[in-house]
Design a protein around this motif. Structure first.
Motif, PDB file in Angstrom:
ATOM      1  N   LYS A 102     100.858   5.161   1.697  1.00 58.55           N
ATOM      2  CA  LYS A 102     101.854   6.228   1.685  1.00 58.55           C
ATOM      3  C   LYS A 102     103.235   5.629   1.502  1.00 58.55           C
ATOM      4  O   LYS A 102     103.502   4.494   1.894  1.00 58.55           O
ATOM      5  CB  LYS A 102     101.795   7.043   2.973  1.00 58.55           C
ATOM      6  N   GLN A 162      95.287   1.025  -3.969  1.00 56.82           N
ATOM      7  CA  GLN A 162      94.428   1.179  -2.809  1.00 56.82           C
ATOM      8  C   GLN A 162      93.200   0.274  -2.889  1.00 56.82           C
ATOM      9  O   GLN A 162      92.854  -0.399  -1.919  1.00 56.82           O
ATOM     10  CB  GLN A 162      93.992   2.644  -2.674  1.00 56.82           C
ATOM     11  N   SER A 172      94.545   3.676   3.446  1.00 54.91           N
ATOM     12  CA  SER A 172      95.314   4.730   2.780  1.00 54.91           C
ATOM     13  C   SER A 172      96.744   4.249   2.597  1.00 54.91           C
ATOM     14  O   SER A 172      97.276   3.524   3.446  1.00 54.91           O
ATOM     15  CB  SER A 172      95.291   6.031   3.590  1.00 54.91           C
ATOM     16  N   VAL A 208     105.528   0.951  -0.486  1.00 54.84           N
ATOM     17  CA  VAL A 208     104.585   1.760   0.276  1.00 54.84           C
ATOM     18  C   VAL A 208     104.176   1.003   1.536  1.00 54.84           C
ATOM     19  O   VAL A 208     104.438  -0.190   1.686  1.00 54.84           O
ATOM     20  CB  VAL A 208     103.326   2.081  -0.555  1.00 54.84           C
TER      21      VAL A 208
END
Length: 383
Positions: free
Chosen positions: A169, A149, A167, A177
């Motif tokens: 995920k 991140q 963010s 991701v």
């Protein structure tokens, strides 16, 4: 009729706009395919706009300009900002954004002006702007699973303006991701959406997809960051740039690598690690970067150092403004001659408009040096 309008510039309407601008002392700023008023205007007594204060205007006649639209939308309430999307031909693109000091005034603008006839046969559409501020960045299979991140946040802030937070995920059924990026404004997110795909490709030889994030909802408790002032109007002509030696450069632009590459920087974004050079003296002697292609100050300075170390003479730059593309980028053609290398390096680079001519020429030279370095590496000239 629409097709005819889209091809022929109405000079009478352009002249009427110019007369209105002088008479009212209204100032407009053009940046990246749009012409902006305010944000805020010079005299503003209302509150700073919060969420849901902007309206989206479409179905605008191609020869209707701010002299018609700004007074019309100002009749509902004071405008914080008005942005008309423009073609490089001088026509508008048929849509605009108007931002007021409160959501209530925006609702009233929709109520009163939706369906308003601005010219015979032309009724504009006025509805609430979505003001999306979140982009989703991924790729085939997503970003590498090793993406961190803090690393991707650093990269994005280098490439574009207005990045607030990121963010990460994992996507179901895919490797890697995706990154959801929050920007300070819809305008900043829109500009980033135009830039990021090409920037990732140029900087990291990495293909990514950049899409609007549809499910992200704004957090009413989070503070709003002030918008940055738009860059000034692009000069109509930029002269050639000739440099036989590198000039002192300021902070790198979004199209150049940062002043130094922290450990793990490329791994953080999933890009390739810096290319290995078989000639050990071509890299700068630093403990963790020995043997790697690292830009100590800028691509211009590194290319100069590389040529000096190899004994081939300093590069001579010929950089000439070529054209402005429909995507808002400025294109520059170049020729770089290095005395000890027979063939000259030629090509085309692109940058975003800057505040003045010297800044844009400096950024163009950095982009040229970056491209020449990549060509030298790809052809084995650095070995």
């Amino acid at each position: 009729m629409e097709n005819t309008q889209s091809q022929v510039l109405n000079l009478e309407r352009v002249q009427a706009l110019e007369i209105w601008l002088k008479a009212t002392n209204t100032k407009l700023t053009q940046v990246n395919g749009q012409r902006k008023y305010g944000g805020p205007p010079e005299v503003w007594e209302g509150p700073t706009p919060g969420p849901r204060c902007e309206v989206f205007i479409s179905q605008i006649p191609r020869d209707a300009y701010e002299d018609i639209l700004i007074p019309l939308f100002s009749s509902i309430g004071p405008l914080w900002e008005f942005r008309l999307m423009m073609n490089f031909s001088g026509q508008n693109r048929g849509f605009a954004y108007a931002k007021y000091g409160s959501a209530a005034i925006a609702v009233e603008a929709i109520r009163q002006l939706h369906g308003h006839m601005v010219e015979p046969g032309y009724r504009i559409s006025v509805r609430r702007s979505t003001e999306k501020r979140h982009l989703c960045i991924g790729g085939i299979g997503g970003l590498p699973a090793s993406t961190r991140q803090e690393g991707i946040l650093q990269v994005l802030r280098m490439l574009v303006e207005g990045v607030e937070r990121v963010s990460l995920k994992a996507g179901p059924g895919i490797e890697g991701v995706s990154a959801t990026v929050a920007f300070s404004s819809h305008h900043a997110a829109s500009m980033a959406k135009k830039v990021l795909v090409e920037a990732f490709k140029k900087q990291f030889t990495m293909c990514v997809s950049v899409k609007w994030q549809p499910t992200e909802k704004p957090n009413p408790d989070e503070p709003r960051c002030p918008q940055k002032r738009a860059k000034s109007l692009l000069p109509s002509h930029l002269g050639p740039l000739h440099h036989s030696s590198p000039q002192p450069s300021g902070p790198p632009s979004f199209l150049t690598l940062p002043a130094s590459i922290p450990a793990g920087f490329c791994r953080a974004v999933g890009g390739p690690t810096a290319p290995q050079l078989s000639h050990p003296t071509c890299s700068f002697p630093d403990s963790s970067t020995q043997g790697h292609l690292v830009f100590a100050a800028s691509p211009v300075m590194f290319l100069s150092k590389l040529c000096e170390t190899a004994g081939v003479g300093q590069p001579f730059y010929e950089v000439q403004y070529s054209h402005a593309g429909p995507d808002g980028f400025l294109y520059f053609s170049y020729k770089v001659q290095i005395r000890g290398i027979t063939a000259a390096f030629k090509g085309l680079v692109m940058i975003l408009p800057g505040p003045n001519v010297s800044t844009m020429l400096e950024e163009a030279q950095k982009a040229v040096a970056q491209q020449v370095l990549q060509k030298m590496y790809n052809t084995g000239l650095t070995h």
